[in-house]
Design a protein around this motif. Structure first.
Motif, PDB file in Angstrom:
ATOM      1  N   LYS A  11      -6.479  55.571 -24.997  1.00 53.75           N
ATOM      2  CA  LYS A  11      -5.651  54.476 -25.481  1.00 53.75           C
ATOM      3  C   LYS A  11      -6.377  53.140 -25.372  1.00 53.75           C
ATOM      4  O   LYS A  11      -6.237  52.263 -26.240  1.00 53.75           O
ATOM      5  CB  LYS A  11      -4.355  54.415 -24.692  1.00 53.75           C
ATOM      6  CG  LYS A  11      -3.521  53.159 -24.947  1.00 53.75           C
ATOM      7  CD  LYS A  11      -2.339  53.085 -24.004  1.00 53.75           C
ATOM      8  CE  LYS A  11      -1.654  51.735 -24.126  1.00 53.75           C
ATOM      9  NZ  LYS A  11      -2.501  50.619 -23.674  1.00 53.75           N
ATOM     10  N   ASP A  12      -7.168  52.969 -24.324  1.00 50.00           N
ATOM     11  CA  ASP A  12      -7.853  51.695 -24.106  1.00 50.00           C
ATOM     12  C   ASP A  12      -8.886  51.383 -25.188  1.00 50.00           C
ATOM     13  O   ASP A  12      -9.333  50.245 -25.295  1.00 50.00           O
ATOM     14  CB  ASP A  12      -8.534  51.675 -22.730  1.00 50.00           C
ATOM     15  CG  ASP A  12      -7.539  51.381 -21.622  1.00 50.00           C
ATOM     16  OD1 ASP A  12      -6.404  50.966 -21.949  1.00 50.00           O
ATOM     17  OD2 ASP A  12      -7.890  51.573 -20.450  1.00 50.00           O
ATOM     18  N   ASP A  13      -9.273  52.361 -25.955  1.00 57.34           N
ATOM     19  CA  ASP A  13     -10.184  52.093 -27.057  1.00 57.34           C
ATOM     20  C   ASP A  13      -9.461  51.457 -28.240  1.00 57.34           C
ATOM     21  O   ASP A  13     -10.098  50.906 -29.129  1.00 57.34           O
ATOM     22  CB  ASP A  13     -10.866  53.373 -27.524  1.00 57.34           C
ATOM     23  CG  ASP A  13     -11.892  53.866 -26.514  1.00 57.34           C
ATOM     24  OD1 ASP A  13     -12.900  53.173 -26.324  1.00 57.34           O
ATOM     25  OD2 ASP A  13     -11.659  54.925 -25.913  1.00 57.34           O
ATOM     26  N   PHE A  14      -8.136  51.551 -28.239  1.00 58.14           N
ATOM     27  CA  PHE A  14      -7.351  51.026 -29.341  1.00 58.14           C
ATOM     28  C   PHE A  14      -6.593  49.760 -28.948  1.00 58.14           C
ATOM     29  O   PHE A  14      -6.566  48.791 -29.708  1.00 58.14           O
ATOM     30  CB  PHE A  14      -6.376  52.097 -29.835  1.00 58.14           C
ATOM     31  CG  PHE A  14      -7.068  53.291 -30.413  1.00 58.14           C
ATOM     32  CD1 PHE A  14      -7.404  53.324 -31.756  1.00 58.14           C
ATOM     33  CD2 PHE A  14      -7.420  54.370 -29.613  1.00 58.14           C
ATOM     34  CE1 PHE A  14      -8.070  54.411 -32.296  1.00 58.14           C
ATOM     35  CE2 PHE A  14      -8.078  55.452 -30.147  1.00 58.14           C
ATOM     36  CZ  PHE A  14      -8.417  55.481 -31.485  1.00 58.14           C
ATOM     37  N   LEU A  15      -5.991  49.754 -27.769  1.00 59.85           N
ATOM     38  CA  LEU A  15      -5.230  48.594 -27.306  1.00 59.85           C
ATOM     39  C   LEU A  15      -5.573  48.295 -25.846  1.00 59.85           C
ATOM     40  O   LEU A  15      -4.748  48.479 -24.949  1.00 59.85           O
ATOM     41  CB  LEU A  15      -3.724  48.850 -27.455  1.00 59.85           C
ATOM     42  CG  LEU A  15      -3.209  49.062 -28.880  1.00 59.85           C
ATOM     43  CD1 LEU A  15      -1.761  49.524 -28.860  1.00 59.85           C
ATOM     44  CD2 LEU A  15      -3.351  47.791 -29.706  1.00 59.85           C
ATOM     45  N   PRO A  16      -6.795  47.824 -25.570  1.00 58.53           N
ATOM     46  CA  PRO A  16      -7.212  47.593 -24.187  1.00 58.53           C
ATOM     47  C   PRO A  16      -6.749  46.261 -23.614  1.00 58.53           C
ATOM     48  O   PRO A  16      -6.910  46.021 -22.423  1.00 58.53           O
ATOM     49  CB  PRO A  16      -8.745  47.631 -24.287  1.00 58.53           C
ATOM     50  CG  PRO A  16      -9.020  47.075 -25.651  1.00 58.53           C
ATOM     51  CD  PRO A  16      -7.902  47.582 -26.524  1.00 58.53           C
ATOM     52  N   PRO A  52      -8.416  47.765 -33.785  1.00 57.86           N
ATOM     53  CA  PRO A  52      -8.807  48.489 -32.572  1.00 57.86           C
ATOM     54  C   PRO A  52     -10.316  48.461 -32.334  1.00 57.86           C
ATOM     55  O   PRO A  52     -11.107  48.776 -33.240  1.00 57.86           O
ATOM     56  CB  PRO A  52      -8.319  49.915 -32.865  1.00 57.86           C
ATOM     57  CG  PRO A  52      -7.153  49.732 -33.764  1.00 57.86           C
ATOM     58  CD  PRO A  52      -7.496  48.563 -34.631  1.00 57.86           C
ATOM     59  N   PRO A  53     -10.761  48.094 -31.135  1.00 62.27           N
ATOM     60  CA  PRO A  53     -12.195  47.986 -30.842  1.00 62.27           C
ATOM     61  C   PRO A  53     -12.949  49.301 -30.942  1.00 62.27           C
ATOM     62  O   PRO A  53     -14.179  49.307 -31.017  1.00 62.27           O
ATOM     63  CB  PRO A  53     -12.218  47.430 -29.409  1.00 62.27           C
ATOM     64  CG  PRO A  53     -10.874  47.732 -28.848  1.00 62.27           C
ATOM     65  CD  PRO A  53      -9.921  47.698 -29.986  1.00 62.27           C
ATOM     66  N   TRP A  54     -12.233  50.419 -30.951  1.00 56.79           N
ATOM     67  CA  TRP A  54     -12.887  51.719 -31.166  1.00 56.79           C
ATOM     68  C   TRP A  54     -13.656  51.718 -32.472  1.00 56.79           C
ATOM     69  O   TRP A  54     -14.690  52.386 -32.601  1.00 56.79           O
ATOM     70  CB  TRP A  54     -11.809  52.801 -31.169  1.00 56.79           C
ATOM     71  CG  TRP A  54     -12.293  54.196 -31.449  1.00 56.79           C
ATOM     72  CD1 TRP A  54     -12.889  55.060 -30.576  1.00 56.79           C
ATOM     73  CD2 TRP A  54     -12.196  54.884 -32.703  1.00 56.79           C
ATOM     74  NE1 TRP A  54     -13.172  56.250 -31.208  1.00 56.79           N
ATOM     75  CE2 TRP A  54     -12.756  56.168 -32.508  1.00 56.79           C
ATOM     76  CE3 TRP A  54     -11.689  54.549 -33.949  1.00 56.79           C
ATOM     77  CZ2 TRP A  54     -12.824  57.110 -33.527  1.00 56.79           C
ATOM     78  CZ3 TRP A  54     -11.756  55.486 -34.969  1.00 56.79           C
ATOM     79  CH2 TRP A  54     -12.317  56.742 -34.751  1.00 56.79           C
ATOM     80  N   LEU A  55     -13.184  50.957 -33.448  1.00 57.14           N
ATOM     81  CA  LEU A  55     -13.832  50.898 -34.750  1.00 57.14           C
ATOM     82  C   LEU A  55     -15.131  50.106 -34.720  1.00 57.14           C
ATOM     83  O   LEU A  55     -15.898  50.136 -35.672  1.00 57.14           O
ATOM     84  CB  LEU A  55     -12.883  50.287 -35.781  1.00 57.14           C
ATOM     85  CG  LEU A  55     -11.640  51.117 -36.113  1.00 57.14           C
ATOM     86  CD1 LEU A  55     -10.629  50.280 -36.880  1.00 57.14           C
ATOM     87  CD2 LEU A  55     -12.017  52.354 -36.911  1.00 57.14           C
ATOM     88  N   ALA A  56     -15.386  49.382 -33.624  1.00 55.54           N
ATOM     89  CA  ALA A  56     -16.609  48.579 -33.528  1.00 55.54           C
ATOM     90  C   ALA A  56     -17.806  49.378 -33.014  1.00 55.54           C
ATOM     91  O   ALA A  56     -18.920  48.872 -32.984  1.00 55.54           O
ATOM     92  CB  ALA A  56     -16.371  47.379 -32.594  1.00 55.54           C
ATOM     93  N   HIS A  57     -17.579  50.621 -32.652  1.00 53.43           N
ATOM     94  CA  HIS A  57     -18.656  51.419 -32.065  1.00 53.43           C
ATOM     95  C   HIS A  57     -19.791  51.649 -33.063  1.00 53.43           C
ATOM     96  O   HIS A  57     -19.565  52.030 -34.213  1.00 53.43           O
ATOM     97  CB  HIS A  57     -18.111  52.772 -31.610  1.00 53.43           C
ATOM     98  CG  HIS A  57     -19.161  53.718 -31.117  1.00 53.43           C
ATOM     99  ND1 HIS A  57     -19.824  53.535 -29.929  1.00 53.43           N
ATOM    100  CD2 HIS A  57     -19.683  54.855 -31.661  1.00 53.43           C
ATOM    101  CE1 HIS A  57     -20.695  54.509 -29.759  1.00 53.43           C
ATOM    102  NE2 HIS A  57     -20.627  55.323 -30.791  1.00 53.43           N
ATOM    103  N   VAL A  58     -21.017  51.397 -32.606  1.00 53.16           N
ATOM    104  CA  VAL A  58     -22.219  51.698 -33.383  1.00 53.16           C
ATOM    105  C   VAL A  58     -22.930  52.867 -32.716  1.00 53.16           C
ATOM    106  O   VAL A  58     -23.238  52.812 -31.523  1.00 53.16           O
ATOM    107  CB  VAL A  58     -23.156  50.476 -33.471  1.00 53.16           C
ATOM    108  CG1 VAL A  58     -24.475  50.860 -34.131  1.00 53.16           C
ATOM    109  CG2 VAL A  58     -22.491  49.347 -34.241  1.00 53.16           C
ATOM    110  N   ASN A  59     -23.160  53.910 -33.473  1.00 56.81           N
ATOM    111  CA  ASN A  59     -23.783  55.107 -32.925  1.00 56.81           C
ATOM    112  C   ASN A  59     -25.206  54.802 -32.455  1.00 56.81           C
ATOM    113  O   ASN A  59     -26.009  54.223 -33.194  1.00 56.81           O
ATOM    114  CB  ASN A  59     -23.803  56.213 -33.987  1.00 56.81           C
ATOM    115  CG  ASN A  59     -24.349  57.525 -33.445  1.00 56.81           C
ATOM    116  OD1 ASN A  59     -25.548  57.745 -33.443  1.00 56.81           O
ATOM    117  ND2 ASN A  59     -23.450  58.391 -32.994  1.00 56.81           N
TER     118      ASN A  59
END
Length: 615
Positions: free
Chosen positions: A39-44, A404-411
């Motif tokens: 959940k913290d990856d979406f609404l931390p 959501p900050p999960w979408l900011a992840h760069v592989n």
């Protein structure tokens, strides 16, 4: 669509098993495996830790909104602080040659190969070439505005980052919602056009390859599984490597240019000047109405600006890549439009595959297969470059926690934003599965013209306003002259839309626009000079860009504006319920965690308070 995207990314993440906490500053909790999250990856953010926190956040909505409206990001924040949210760096692998071919690949696709026939038949006739000239001028003006920003702020956020710096968080989010809509609709429109030309290549009608859901309205009943498959393949290519995508685009675009040259040469050999006997059957109104829709054909160059973060030398490569690709594209469009209308009467043009059918009509049946293959290649690269660009937009928006900050992840391995790419293309595939091209193209043009107008407006603000430099008197003059430019441009567009035969209104609104532009030029000193590359003829060029973009908006149908209004309402509801509080908390946490942030935003609420805005 924001709700759809949120749903998709949430369940994409929930399928994973690994869990990792998110750091207080939002920088440490980026997952090593893109499909594993909590959940913290979406609404931390603190506002969502409990229902009580959320209730207090909603009570503070007016103060938080005021803060976000008045807050302007700084260049350094976008370049360093916000970019750091992705943890891993995007790889700098592109040069001006890559960008120019990306620009050509991004733009020359469904617009020229499908909408040319539709607009020539319904609105412009052979004068569709003038429609392309008008759209091309507007697009080129926007290219100049984008280029200065991309050179000065070379980040993946594109126009979203530029507007955050100059117009503040709130306006940037409104633009962000429309940026996402632009890319999803654009990709869906191109994917459906891909099916149309594939059917032509197979000697079938487009709907032969579509499923019919009789229970839905005619605008949404033709379901397109081929479009979904094409988007899935593009998604795989886009997540593997930016440089690899560039190489594929480069090779494919060479073939594409060869096909375009073939269409022009072979088509003009079959030209019949009698088809130009009625050059403008629908008059000036038809030309501009077609121009507003055909602006869709130029959509894509803004995706190149999102690649600035991956460019080796932005100051040199971006101006050459953007301006060069747009000049080549505009020339190609005009030549193709002339060729089509010389080959066949505008009344007989096929709306689904105009160039292929035109060659068949003049006795060159074999040529239609070459044309269809070229069109398919063009639309494939448009989808690929669009996928690369839209994922980077979404990544930078998520870095600010407005999404959501999960979408900011760069592989770490591929150096690409995998999560954002998958989510955006999943949303694109769903829209492409249901919706007809005509609906998509009109709505897309509204979003694009609106965003380009905002970027031109932001460029004027960037040049003429700087905190601590611009005096209060000059700030007032700047506001007045900008208001005159906007009001006169809107009035001109409204008069055009409501008074088909009038001219008195233009005699009033035109001089008002001129007064606003001359006033800026003569009476407001520029507060900032571009460091590396600057737009020439400021304020004339961006002011003209504002006027043309708004004018073209006045030529779009009422139903499209209704859909645009509904979408804007949807993103505002999302913003007030989630995005506002997430971005506010992120800014406040960063302010409390380090002094470096103190000069990162203008107009922000001082640390530890809920009100009392500063300059």
């Amino acid at each position: 669509m924001l709700g759809l995207m949120f749903f998709l990314c949430f369940w994409w993440g929930v399928l994973g098993k690994d869990r990792m906490g998110v750091g207080d500053g939002g920088n440490e909790g980026i997952r090593k495996r893109g499909c594993s999250c909590s959940k913290d990856d979406f609404l931390p953010e603190d506002s969502f830790r409990s229902w009580g926190n959320y209730g207090r956040a909603l009570m503070e909505t007016p103060l938080r909104l005021k803060d976000r409206i008045l807050t302007r990001s700084r260049d350094h924040k976008e370049l360093v602080e916000v970019k750091a949210q992705s943890q891993n760096e995007m790889k700098k692998t592109l040069n001006w040659w890559d960008l120019m071919w990306f620009g050509i690949g991004a733009v020359i696709g469904a617009g020229i190969f499908v909408l040319t026939g539709l607009e020539a038949k319904e609105h412009a006739g052979p004068a569709v070439v003038l429609s392309y000239v008008v759209s091309g001028i507007s697009a080129m003006l926007s290219v100049f505005c984008y280029t200065e920003f991309a050179v000065e702020i070379p980040v993946a956020g594109g126009s979203f980052a530029y507007l955050r710096v100059e117009l503040g968080d709130f306006m940037a989010f409104i633009a962000a919602g429309n940026i996402l809509l632009e890319y999803v609709i654009g990709g869906a429109a191109v994917a459906r056009s891909w099916t149309s030309y594939f059917a032509t290549l197979c000697n079938h009608q487009p709907n032969d390859f579509r499923l019919v859901a009789h229970g839905l309205s005619t605008d949404y009943r033709y379901l397109d599984p081929i479009a979904v498959v094409v988007i899935a393949v593009i998604c795989i290519l886009a997540v593997l490597s930016t440089k690899g995508s560039s190489r594929f685009n480069y090779v494919a675009s060479i073939f594409h240019i060869a096909v375009i040259l073939f269409i022009i040469v072979a088509g003009l050999m079959k030209a019949d000047t009698k088809n130009y006997s009625s050059f403008s059957p629908y008059g000036a109104r038809g030309i501009f109405q077609a121009s507003a829709v055909l602006f869709f054909a130029y959509v894509g160059f803004d995706a190149v600006s999102t690649m600035a973060e991956e460019t080796k030398n932005p100051g040199r490569d971006i101006p050459i890549g953007l301006v060069g690709s747009m000049a080549i594209t505009t020339l190609a469009y005009c030549l193709l439009a002339v060729t089509l209308c010389l080959m066949q009467s505008y009344k007989d043009i096929n709306e689904d595959a105009p160039f292929s059918v035109a060659f068949e009509a003049v006795g060159m049946r074999w040529a239609k297969y070459i044309v269809a293959a070229g069109a398919l290649k063009g639309m494939t690269t448009v989808l690929l470059v669009g996928a690369v660009g839209q994922a980077r937009y979404l990544t930078h928006i998520a870095r600010t926690h407005m999404l959501p900050p999960w979408l900011a992840h760069v592989n770490e391995k591929t150096g690409t934003p995998v999560n954002a790419t998958v989510v955006m293309l999943a949303a694109t595939a769903i829209i492409a599965f249901f919706t007809k091209l005509e609906i998509l193209s009109n709505l897309l043009s509204i979003s694009t013209l609106f965003i380009f107008m905002l970027v031109a407006f932001a460029l004027i603000v960037r040049r003429y306003y700087a905190s601590g430099v611009t005096t209060p008197a000059n700030r007032i003059k700047l506001s007045v002259f900008l208001l005159l430019i906007l009001v006169s441009s809107i009035a001109t567009a409204a008069y055009w839309a409501t008074s088909p035969d009038g001219w008195i209104g233009y005699a009033i609104t035109g001089p008002i626009w001129l007064v606003g532009t001359v006033g800026l030029w003569l009476f407001v000193p520029q507060a900032r000079e571009p460091k590396i590359w600057g737009v020439p003829l400021v304020p004339w060029l961006p002011s003209l860009s504002i006027a043309i973009n708004i004018f073209l908006l006045g030529s779009i149908d009422k139903a499209s504006f209704t859909r645009f209004g509904v979408w804007t309402l949807v993103i505002l509801v999302y913003y007030f319920l989630l995005g506002l509080h997430a971005s506010y908390d992120t800014a406040k946490e960063a302010s409390n965690n380090g002094s470096q942030w103190k000069n990162a935003e203008e107009g922000a609420v001082p640390s530890g308070t809920s009100s009392g805005l500063s300059g």
